[in-house]
Design a protein around this motif. Structure first.
Motif, PDB file in Angstrom:
ATOM      1  N   PRO A  47       0.604  -1.384   0.078  1.00 11.28           N
ATOM      2  CA  PRO A  47      -0.478  -0.529   0.399  1.00 11.28           C
ATOM      3  C   PRO A  47       0.914   0.966   0.157  1.00 11.28           C
ATOM      4  CG  PRO A  47       0.112  -1.107   1.612  1.00 11.28           C
ATOM      5  CD  PRO A  47       0.521  -1.920   0.730  1.00 11.28           C
ATOM      6  N   LEU A  48       0.307   2.466  -0.731  1.00  3.25           N
ATOM      7  CA  LEU A  48       0.939   3.593  -0.653  1.00  3.25           C
ATOM      8  C   LEU A  48       0.209   4.602   0.584  1.00  3.25           C
ATOM      9  CD1 LEU A  48       3.535   5.865  -1.945  1.00  3.25           C
ATOM     10  CD2 LEU A  48       1.535   5.724  -3.693  1.00  3.25           C
ATOM     11  N   LEU A  49       1.413   4.967   0.914  1.00  2.00           N
ATOM     12  CA  LEU A  49       0.436   6.029   2.436  1.00  2.00           C
ATOM     13  C   LEU A  49       1.458   7.244   2.050  1.00  2.00           C
ATOM     14  CD1 LEU A  49       1.095   3.184   4.946  1.00  2.00           C
ATOM     15  CD2 LEU A  49      -0.679   4.440   3.386  1.00  2.00           C
ATOM     16  N   LEU A  50       0.874   8.917   2.188  1.00  5.40           N
ATOM     17  CA  LEU A  50       1.037   9.807   1.983  1.00  5.40           C
ATOM     18  C   LEU A  50       0.459   9.850   3.457  1.00  5.40           C
ATOM     19  CD1 LEU A  50       2.612  12.565   0.790  1.00  5.40           C
ATOM     20  CD2 LEU A  50       0.167  13.158   0.366  1.00  5.40           C
ATOM     21  N   ASP A  51       2.683  11.131   4.433  1.00  8.29           N
ATOM     22  CA  ASP A  51       2.802  11.862   5.886  1.00  8.29           C
ATOM     23  C   ASP A  51       2.374  12.906   5.176  1.00  8.29           C
ATOM     24  OD1 ASP A  51       2.262  12.209   8.026  1.00  8.29           O
ATOM     25  OD2 ASP A  51       4.249  11.145   9.057  1.00  8.29           O
ATOM     26  N   LEU A  52       1.195  13.784   6.166  1.00 10.94           N
ATOM     27  CA  LEU A  52       1.770  15.307   5.158  1.00 10.94           C
ATOM     28  C   LEU A  52       1.854  16.059   6.734  1.00 10.94           C
ATOM     29  CD1 LEU A  52      -1.969  14.684   3.418  1.00 10.94           C
ATOM     30  CD2 LEU A  52       0.018  15.658   2.586  1.00 10.94           C
ATOM     31  N   GLY A  53       3.089  17.151   6.639  1.00  9.66           N
ATOM     32  CA  GLY A  53       3.500  17.205   7.459  1.00  9.66           C
ATOM     33  C   GLY A  53       3.797  16.299   8.469  1.00  9.66           C
ATOM     34  N   CYS A  54       4.746  15.893   7.969  1.00  7.25           N
ATOM     35  CA  CYS A  54       5.485  14.565   8.914  1.00  7.25           C
ATOM     36  C   CYS A  54       6.706  14.553   9.939  1.00  7.25           C
ATOM     37  CB  CYS A  54       6.034  13.502   7.361  1.00  7.25           C
ATOM     38  SG  CYS A  54       8.170  14.430   6.991  1.00  7.25           S
ATOM     39  N   GLY A  55       6.792  15.876   9.762  1.00  6.79           N
ATOM     40  CA  GLY A  55       7.649  16.346  10.655  1.00  6.79           C
ATOM     41  C   GLY A  55       8.990  15.496  10.775  1.00  6.79           C
ATOM     42  N   PRO A  56       9.542  15.339  12.040  1.00 11.02           N
ATOM     43  CA  PRO A  56      10.730  13.954  12.542  1.00 11.02           C
ATOM     44  C   PRO A  56      10.258  12.195  12.134  1.00 11.02           C
ATOM     45  CG  PRO A  56      10.370  14.563  15.058  1.00 11.02           C
ATOM     46  CD  PRO A  56       9.552  15.280  13.358  1.00 11.02           C
ATOM     47  N   GLY A  57       9.483  12.105  11.356  1.00 13.50           N
ATOM     48  CA  GLY A  57       8.534  10.575  10.294  1.00 13.50           C
ATOM     49  C   GLY A  57       7.972  10.533  12.004  1.00 13.50           C
ATOM     50  N   SER A  58       7.313  10.664  12.583  1.00 11.82           N
ATOM     51  CA  SER A  58       6.396  10.132  14.496  1.00 11.82           C
ATOM     52  C   SER A  58       5.516   9.390  13.984  1.00 11.82           C
ATOM     53  CB  SER A  58       6.311  10.988  15.706  1.00 11.82           C
ATOM     54  OG  SER A  58       7.225  11.594  15.791  1.00 11.82           O
ATOM     55  N   LEU A  59       5.397  10.043  13.580  1.00  6.62           N
ATOM     56  CA  LEU A  59       4.071   8.873  12.707  1.00  6.62           C
ATOM     57  C   LEU A  59       4.349   7.693  11.320  1.00  6.62           C
ATOM     58  CD1 LEU A  59       0.854   7.920  12.675  1.00  6.62           C
ATOM     59  CD2 LEU A  59       0.735  10.115  10.743  1.00  6.62           C
ATOM     60  N   ALA A  60       5.084   8.454  10.433  1.00  6.51           N
ATOM     61  CA  ALA A  60       5.294   7.395   9.573  1.00  6.51           C
ATOM     62  C   ALA A  60       6.557   6.100  10.319  1.00  6.51           C
ATOM     63  CB  ALA A  60       6.876   7.669   8.744  1.00  6.51           C
ATOM     64  N   ALA A  61       7.194   6.454  11.605  1.00  8.12           N
ATOM     65  CA  ALA A  61       7.951   4.760  12.148  1.00  8.12           C
ATOM     66  C   ALA A  61       6.605   4.203  12.726  1.00  8.12           C
ATOM     67  CB  ALA A  61       8.732   6.165  13.120  1.00  8.12           C
ATOM     68  N   ARG A  62       5.612   4.767  12.979  1.00  2.00           N
ATOM     69  CA  ARG A  62       4.871   3.680  13.727  1.00  2.00           C
ATOM     70  C   ARG A  62       3.845   3.104  12.842  1.00  2.00           C
ATOM     71  NH1 ARG A  62       6.021   7.858  17.367  1.00  2.00           N
ATOM     72  NH2 ARG A  62       5.735   8.025  19.200  1.00  2.00           N
ATOM     73  N   LEU A  63       3.817   3.535  11.371  1.00  2.55           N
ATOM     74  CA  LEU A  63       2.975   3.469  10.882  1.00  2.55           C
ATOM     75  C   LEU A  63       3.605   2.006   9.473  1.00  2.55           C
ATOM     76  CD1 LEU A  63       1.690   6.015   8.772  1.00  2.55           C
ATOM     77  CD2 LEU A  63      -0.333   4.318   9.381  1.00  2.55           C
ATOM     78  N   VAL A 119      -2.008  10.336   5.633  1.00  2.00           N
ATOM     79  CA  VAL A 119      -2.744  11.068   7.346  1.00  2.00           C
ATOM     80  C   VAL A 119      -1.735  11.740   7.761  1.00  2.00           C
ATOM     81  CG1 VAL A 119      -2.378   8.414   7.620  1.00  2.00           C
ATOM     82  CG2 VAL A 119      -0.640   9.250   7.462  1.00  2.00           C
ATOM     83  N   SER A 120      -2.425  12.870   8.722  1.00  2.00           N
ATOM     84  CA  SER A 120      -1.726  14.073   9.128  1.00  2.00           C
ATOM     85  C   SER A 120      -2.212  13.971  10.341  1.00  2.00           C
ATOM     86  CB  SER A 120      -2.480  14.879   8.370  1.00  2.00           C
ATOM     87  OG  SER A 120      -1.316  16.060   8.538  1.00  2.00           O
ATOM     88  N   THR A 121      -1.227  14.493  10.828  1.00  2.00           N
ATOM     89  CA  THR A 121      -1.000  14.533  12.331  1.00  2.00           C
ATOM     90  C   THR A 121      -1.261  15.878  13.121  1.00  2.00           C
ATOM     91  OG1 THR A 121      -1.259  13.800  14.915  1.00  2.00           O
ATOM     92  CG2 THR A 121       0.502  13.178  13.094  1.00  2.00           C
ATOM     93  N   THR A 122      -1.585  17.546  13.620  1.00  2.00           N
ATOM     94  CA  THR A 122      -1.369  18.209  14.105  1.00  2.00           C
ATOM     95  C   THR A 122      -0.236  19.261  13.154  1.00  2.00           C
ATOM     96  OG1 THR A 122      -1.009  16.661  16.198  1.00  2.00           O
ATOM     97  CG2 THR A 122      -0.414  19.432  16.235  1.00  2.00           C
ATOM     98  N   ALA A 123      -0.665  19.463  11.955  1.00  2.00           N
ATOM     99  CA  ALA A 123       0.056  19.564  10.895  1.00  2.00           C
ATOM    100  C   ALA A 123      -0.914  20.597  10.003  1.00  2.00           C
ATOM    101  CB  ALA A 123       0.815  18.605   9.807  1.00  2.00           C
ATOM    102  N   GLY A 214       5.770  32.093   7.506  1.00  2.00           N
ATOM    103  CA  GLY A 214       5.263  31.208   9.215  1.00  2.00           C
ATOM    104  C   GLY A 214       4.111  29.891   8.637  1.00  2.00           C
ATOM    105  N   ASN A 215       4.479  28.949   9.881  1.00  2.00           N
ATOM    106  CA  ASN A 215       2.868  28.286  10.130  1.00  2.00           C
ATOM    107  C   ASN A 215       2.501  29.123  11.050  1.00  2.00           C
ATOM    108  OD1 ASN A 215       3.799  26.511   8.256  1.00  2.00           O
ATOM    109  ND2 ASN A 215       4.808  25.111   9.555  1.00  2.00           N
ATOM    110  N   GLY A 216       1.505  29.681  10.599  1.00  2.00           N
ATOM    111  CA  GLY A 216       0.419  30.629  11.963  1.00  2.00           C
ATOM    112  C   GLY A 216      -0.316  30.050  12.786  1.00  2.00           C
ATOM    113  N   PRO A 217      -1.121  30.696  13.616  1.00  2.00           N
ATOM    114  CA  PRO A 217      -2.291  28.988  13.950  1.00  2.00           C
ATOM    115  C   PRO A 217      -3.489  29.233  13.510  1.00  2.00           C
ATOM    116  CG  PRO A 217      -2.630  31.732  14.622  1.00  2.00           C
ATOM    117  CD  PRO A 217      -1.684  31.919  13.899  1.00  2.00           C
ATOM    118  N   GLY A 218      -3.831  29.583  11.975  1.00  2.00           N
ATOM    119  CA  GLY A 218      -4.892  28.761  11.513  1.00  2.00           C
ATOM    120  C   GLY A 218      -5.314  29.717  11.564  1.00  2.00           C
ATOM    121  N   GLU A 219      -6.827  28.748  11.469  1.00  2.00           N
ATOM    122  CA  GLU A 219      -8.382  29.289  11.594  1.00  2.00           C
ATOM    123  C   GLU A 219      -9.085  28.848  12.612  1.00  2.00           C
ATOM    124  OE1 GLU A 219     -10.301  31.196   8.165  1.00  2.00           O
ATOM    125  OE2 GLU A 219      -8.161  30.332   7.229  1.00  2.00           O
TER     126      GLU A 219
END
Length: 256
Positions: A47-63, A119-123, A214-219
């Motif tokens: 399966p092909l997965l995309l990790d959006l806003g991956c940072g240092p790979g935290s979610l990718a490593a768990r996946l 997938v994405s988390t806090t990004a 920058g990454n502002g607070p968003g809406e």
């Protein structure tokens, strides 16, 4: 701008602890996201997965721990976090340096077939609503029929008068589980900026954030608004699959 494995490991470990202050039940959120991906990709080879806003790979490593046959593409704009991921989790993903939501960002991913899951988390919370809608639309074109977008993030309640309550519930949960005992976001970045191995990467990060605003607070869009945007983008089925306080995991499935 390479980083030694020892230094990368130390900074990723500190990142993991620091993030516990902000993502309520962070490990459970990762597990739920992986549960959804596991369900959607059951029986599918490679399966092909995309990790959006991956940072240092935290979610990718768990996946990849749960789904070792998966191919993961991990995207982020932060050169420092990407280098930490490439060094500490080199086998978890193919890391891509791109600005999510910018023109042509999906071309940078180098995908050779439709995605089974994104997938994405806090990004994604920092994206302005028009950019978020465009991002959802682009992801809809990348996912196969039956593919899924799974987003774990902070979603304030639609009733703004309850926002303080849900935020307080989340903070109290983090305190009970020890998350607030760790350094915060600003302390982590301040310390990272002083590490000689990270100096050049930190300078490049600062330059990019200035260039992109920058990454502002968003809406702070409520979960219900995210669901509306996902339906408008072409997703047929949208539902929260886990929620605690203002932290939730939202799953959106493409029609078959």
């Amino acid at each position: 701008m390479g980083i030694s494995m020892a230094v990368a490991g130390m900074w990723v470990e500190r990142w993991e602890r620091q993030q516990q202050r902000y993502a309520v039940d962070r490990e459970e959120r990762f597990t739920v996201i992986t549960d959804v991906v596991e369900y959607v990709t059951a029986g599918r080879p490679r399966p092909l997965l995309l990790d959006l806003g991956c940072g240092p790979g935290s979610l990718a490593a768990r996946l990849v721990d749960r789904l070792p046959d998966a191919e993961i593409v991990a995207a982020d704009m932060d050169p420092l976090l990407l280098e930490l991921g490439r060094t500490h989790h080199p086998d978890a993903a193919r890391y891509v340096d791109t600005v999510i939501g910018a023109d042509g960002w999906t071309d940078d991913l180098g995908l050779d077939r439709p995605l089974d899951a994104a997938v994405s988390t806090t990004a994604l919370h920092y994206l302005p609503e028009p950019v978020l809608l465009d991002t959802y639309r682009r992801l809809a074109t990348l996912l196969r029929p039956g593919g899924v977008l799974v987003n774990g993030d902070h979603f304030p309640p639609g009733d703004a008068s309850c926002a303080g309550i849900t935020a307080h519930v989340g903070r109290r949960r983090a305190e009970r589980t020890g998350g607030h005992a760790h350094e915060d976001w600003h302390a982590w970045w301040g310390a990272a900026a002083r590490d000689p191995e990270l100096t050049d990467l930190y300078a490049e990060r600062a330059r990019r954030h200035e260039a992109h605003g920058g990454n502002g607070p968003g809406e702070d869009l409520p979960l219900e608004r995210h669901a509306e945007l996902l339906v408008a983008a072409g997703f047929r089925h949208v539902a929260p699959v886990w929620r605690f306080g203002d932290s939730a995991v939202l799953a959106a499935v493409m029609g078959d």
